[in-house]
Scaffold this active site. Structure first.
Site, PDB file in Angstrom:
ATOM      1  N   LYS A  42       0.820  -1.199   0.000  1.00 11.46           N
ATOM      2  CA  LYS A  42       0.000   0.000   0.000  1.00 11.46           C
ATOM      3  C   LYS A  42       0.868   1.268   0.000  1.00 11.46           C
ATOM      4  O   LYS A  42       0.432   2.340  -0.374  1.00 11.46           O
ATOM      5  CB  LYS A  42      -0.867   0.013   1.266  1.00 11.46           C
ATOM      6  CG  LYS A  42      -1.794  -1.174   1.394  1.00 11.46           C
ATOM      7  CD  LYS A  42      -2.497  -1.111   2.760  1.00 11.46           C
ATOM      8  CE  LYS A  42      -3.303  -2.362   3.027  1.00 11.46           C
ATOM      9  NZ  LYS A  42      -3.793  -2.354   4.443  1.00 11.46           N
ATOM     10  N   GLY A  43       2.127   1.113   0.422  1.00 13.57           N
ATOM     11  CA  GLY A  43       2.984   2.260   0.713  1.00 13.57           C
ATOM     12  C   GLY A  43       3.176   3.253  -0.423  1.00 13.57           C
ATOM     13  O   GLY A  43       3.306   4.444  -0.184  1.00 13.57           O
ATOM     14  N   GLU A  98       8.125   2.342  -5.819  1.00 10.54           N
ATOM     15  CA  GLU A  98       8.085   2.021  -4.391  1.00 10.54           C
ATOM     16  C   GLU A  98       8.188   3.285  -3.553  1.00 10.54           C
ATOM     17  O   GLU A  98       8.759   4.280  -3.989  1.00 10.54           O
ATOM     18  CB  GLU A  98       9.265   1.095  -4.045  1.00 10.54           C
ATOM     19  CG  GLU A  98       8.891  -0.381  -3.955  1.00 10.54           C
ATOM     20  CD  GLU A  98       8.174  -0.739  -2.647  1.00 10.54           C
ATOM     21  OE1 GLU A  98       7.373   0.075  -2.143  1.00 10.54           O
ATOM     22  OE2 GLU A  98       8.427  -1.836  -2.143  1.00 10.54           O
ATOM     23  N   ASP A  99       7.648   3.233  -2.360  1.00  5.59           N
ATOM     24  CA  ASP A  99       7.761   4.361  -1.442  1.00  5.59           C
ATOM     25  C   ASP A  99       9.187   4.478  -0.892  1.00  5.59           C
ATOM     26  O   ASP A  99       9.767   5.545  -0.859  1.00  5.59           O
ATOM     27  CB  ASP A  99       6.756   4.234  -0.278  1.00  5.59           C
ATOM     28  CG  ASP A  99       6.737   2.841   0.354  1.00  5.59           C
ATOM     29  OD1 ASP A  99       7.446   1.942  -0.146  1.00  5.59           O
ATOM     30  OD2 ASP A  99       6.014   2.651   1.346  1.00  5.59           O
ATOM     31  N   ASP A 102      14.503  -0.206   1.766  1.00  6.05           N
ATOM     32  CA  ASP A 102      15.121  -0.291   3.093  1.00  6.05           C
ATOM     33  C   ASP A 102      16.147  -1.430   3.056  1.00  6.05           C
ATOM     34  O   ASP A 102      17.263  -1.235   2.568  1.00  6.05           O
ATOM     35  CB  ASP A 102      13.976  -0.525   4.094  1.00  6.05           C
ATOM     36  CG  ASP A 102      14.400  -0.600   5.547  1.00  6.05           C
ATOM     37  OD1 ASP A 102      15.570  -0.387   5.855  1.00  6.05           O
ATOM     38  OD2 ASP A 102      13.536  -0.877   6.398  1.00  6.05           O
ATOM     39  N   LYS A 131      16.765   4.245   1.910  1.00  2.42           N
ATOM     40  CA  LYS A 131      17.415   4.101   3.223  1.00  2.42           C
ATOM     41  C   LYS A 131      18.640   3.203   3.019  1.00  2.42           C
ATOM     42  O   LYS A 131      18.681   2.056   3.455  1.00  2.42           O
ATOM     43  CB  LYS A 131      16.424   3.459   4.206  1.00  2.42           C
ATOM     44  CG  LYS A 131      16.538   3.934   5.637  1.00  2.42           C
ATOM     45  CD  LYS A 131      15.640   3.117   6.568  1.00  2.42           C
ATOM     46  CE  LYS A 131      14.291   3.752   6.831  1.00  2.42           C
ATOM     47  NZ  LYS A 131      13.478   2.942   7.800  1.00  2.42           N
ATOM     48  N   PHE A 152      12.548   5.721  11.526  1.00  3.17           N
ATOM     49  CA  PHE A 152      11.282   5.137  11.115  1.00  3.17           C
ATOM     50  C   PHE A 152      10.355   6.231  10.601  1.00  3.17           C
ATOM     51  O   PHE A 152       9.922   7.108  11.335  1.00  3.17           O
ATOM     52  CB  PHE A 152      10.614   4.352  12.247  1.00  3.17           C
ATOM     53  CG  PHE A 152       9.494   3.530  11.713  1.00  3.17           C
ATOM     54  CD1 PHE A 152       9.736   2.308  11.101  1.00  3.17           C
ATOM     55  CD2 PHE A 152       8.189   4.002  11.749  1.00  3.17           C
ATOM     56  CE1 PHE A 152       8.707   1.561  10.541  1.00  3.17           C
ATOM     57  CE2 PHE A 152       7.149   3.262  11.198  1.00  3.17           C
ATOM     58  CZ  PHE A 152       7.411   2.036  10.600  1.00  3.17           C
ATOM     59  N   ASP A 159       3.502   3.928   6.698  1.00  4.71           N
ATOM     60  CA  ASP A 159       2.647   3.735   7.868  1.00  4.71           C
ATOM     61  C   ASP A 159       3.407   3.261   9.097  1.00  4.71           C
ATOM     62  O   ASP A 159       4.503   2.705   9.000  1.00  4.71           O
ATOM     63  CB  ASP A 159       1.571   2.696   7.562  1.00  4.71           C
ATOM     64  CG  ASP A 159       2.155   1.274   7.518  1.00  4.71           C
ATOM     65  OD1 ASP A 159       3.045   1.028   6.683  1.00  4.71           O
ATOM     66  OD2 ASP A 159       1.737   0.436   8.338  1.00  4.71           O
ATOM     67  N   ARG A 165      -0.621   6.935   6.832  1.00  6.96           N
ATOM     68  CA  ARG A 165      -0.387   6.951   5.376  1.00  6.96           C
ATOM     69  C   ARG A 165      -0.953   8.216   4.739  1.00  6.96           C
ATOM     70  O   ARG A 165      -0.480   8.669   3.701  1.00  6.96           O
ATOM     71  CB  ARG A 165      -1.064   5.743   4.715  1.00  6.96           C
ATOM     72  CG  ARG A 165      -0.492   4.397   5.098  1.00  6.96           C
ATOM     73  CD  ARG A 165      -1.029   3.338   4.132  1.00  6.96           C
ATOM     74  NE  ARG A 165      -0.894   1.993   4.665  1.00  6.96           N
ATOM     75  CZ  ARG A 165       0.198   1.239   4.565  1.00  6.96           C
ATOM     76  NH1 ARG A 165       1.264   1.725   3.973  1.00  6.96           N
ATOM     77  NH2 ARG A 165       0.230   0.021   5.060  1.00  6.96           N
TER      78      ARG A 165
HETATM   79  P1  IMP Z   1      12.562  -3.607   2.489  1.00  2.43           P
HETATM   80  O1  IMP Z   1      12.042  -4.920   1.949  1.00  2.43           O
HETATM   81  O2  IMP Z   1      13.244  -3.794   3.800  1.00  2.43           O
HETATM   82  O3  IMP Z   1      13.421  -2.846   1.509  1.00  2.43           O
HETATM   83  O4  IMP Z   1      11.332  -2.738   2.880  1.00  2.43           O
HETATM   84  C1  IMP Z   1      10.514  -2.215   1.992  1.00  2.43           C
HETATM   85  C2  IMP Z   1       9.166  -1.881   2.607  1.00  2.43           C
HETATM   86  O5  IMP Z   1       9.184  -1.744   4.035  1.00  2.43           O
HETATM   87  C3  IMP Z   1       8.722  -0.564   2.061  1.00  2.43           C
HETATM   88  O6  IMP Z   1       8.029  -0.699   0.863  1.00  2.43           O
HETATM   89  C4  IMP Z   1       7.858  -0.021   3.187  1.00  2.43           C
HETATM   90  O7  IMP Z   1       6.528  -0.440   2.997  1.00  2.43           O
HETATM   91  C5  IMP Z   1       8.430  -0.630   4.441  1.00  2.43           C
HETATM   92  N1  IMP Z   1       9.299   0.338   5.165  1.00  2.43           N
HETATM   93  C6  IMP Z   1      10.645   0.426   5.133  1.00  2.43           C
HETATM   94  N2  IMP Z   1      11.101   1.422   5.894  1.00  2.43           N
HETATM   95  C7  IMP Z   1      10.007   2.010   6.440  1.00  2.43           C
HETATM   96  C8  IMP Z   1       9.812   3.129   7.322  1.00  2.43           C
HETATM   97  O8  IMP Z   1      10.743   3.820   7.772  1.00  2.43           O
HETATM   98  N3  IMP Z   1       8.518   3.433   7.631  1.00  2.43           N
HETATM   99  C9  IMP Z   1       7.464   2.715   7.155  1.00  2.43           C
HETATM  100  N4  IMP Z   1       7.599   1.681   6.322  1.00  2.43           N
HETATM  101  C10 IMP Z   1       8.847   1.323   5.966  1.00  2.43           C
HETATM  102 MG    MG Z   2       6.092  -0.559   0.495  1.00  8.56          MG
END
Ligand code: IMP
Ligand code: MG
Length: 176
Positions: A42-43, A98-99, A102, A131, A152, A159, A165
């Site tokens: 949803k991000g 993507e939002d 991470d 990030k 965060f 969210d 959101r």
């Molecule tokens: P990854 O798989 O660790 O790269 O994470 C990706 C997903 O984790 C993103 O699409 C977000 O939905 C969520 N996410 C990562 N960091 C944050 C944050 O700081 N706040 C909220 N959601 C996050």
């Molecule tokens: Mg996401």
């Protein structure tokens, strides 16, 4: 639930919109023909709808839903596909939106999924936020607007436990 006045502002609404406009202009320079834009719910819902308004090539929007975060502050590293129905992407230009990237697990999962199921013409990954410091998987966005620290973040699609959101700016909440 954390109160809105406990959210520390990081990027103002107009800062975000200006950055998105620039990303749109970059994309207009890259693509002239039909582009499949994949919004990762949803991000990235806010980011995707604002970004596509700037695009000048023919655009098809697709929505998929992946999940990697539980209700806590950290990425689980495990990605699950809630709904990953996609049209035929063979020989298409595809842009994943993507939002935030991470750990990189979500991005890697999606890129692998698409490459496994389709022979796309091109595949690029566009993230509003990067990030970098948290990366566990060797993957980088082709385009991004802001690099962020290990905080965060909430707002503009991001969210905490499903909330915030809808906030138009991006802020962070202090980890307890
Ligand atoms: P990854 O798989 O660790 O790269 O994470 C990706 C997903 O984790 C993103 O699409 C977000 O939905 C969520 N996410 C990562 N960091 C944050 C944050 O700081 N706040 C909220 N959601 C996050
Ligand atoms: Mg996401």
């Amino acid at each position: 639930m954390i109160k809105e006045n406990e959210i520390k502002k990081l990027f103002e609404e107009d800062e975000i919109q200006n950055a998105i406009k620039k990303l749109g202009e970059k994309l207009n320079g890259i693509y002239k023909d039909e582009l499949y834009v994949i919004c990762v719910l949803k991000g990235s819902v806010m980011f995707t709808v604002d970004l596509v308004k700037h695009l000048t090539m023919p655009v098809k929007m697709e929505f998929i839903r992946l999940s990697s975060y539980g209700s806590g502050f950290t990425s689980s590293g495990k990605v699950s596909a809630v709904d990953i129905a996609l049209p035929d992407l063979n020989d298409k230009d595809v842009l994943i939106v993507e939002d935030i990237i991470d750990t990189g697990h979500t991005a890697k999962f999606l890129v692998d999924f698409i490459n496994h199921n389709f022979k796309v013409k091109t595949l690029k990954f566009c993230s509003l936020l990067d990030k970098k410091i948290k990366r566990e998987v060797k993957i980088d966005p082709d385009l991004y607007a802001f690099e962020v620290d290990d905080k965060f973040l909430v707002g503009y699609g991001l969210d905490y436990d499903g909330y915030y959101r809808n906030i138009p700016y991006i802020g962070y909440i202090e980890k307890a």
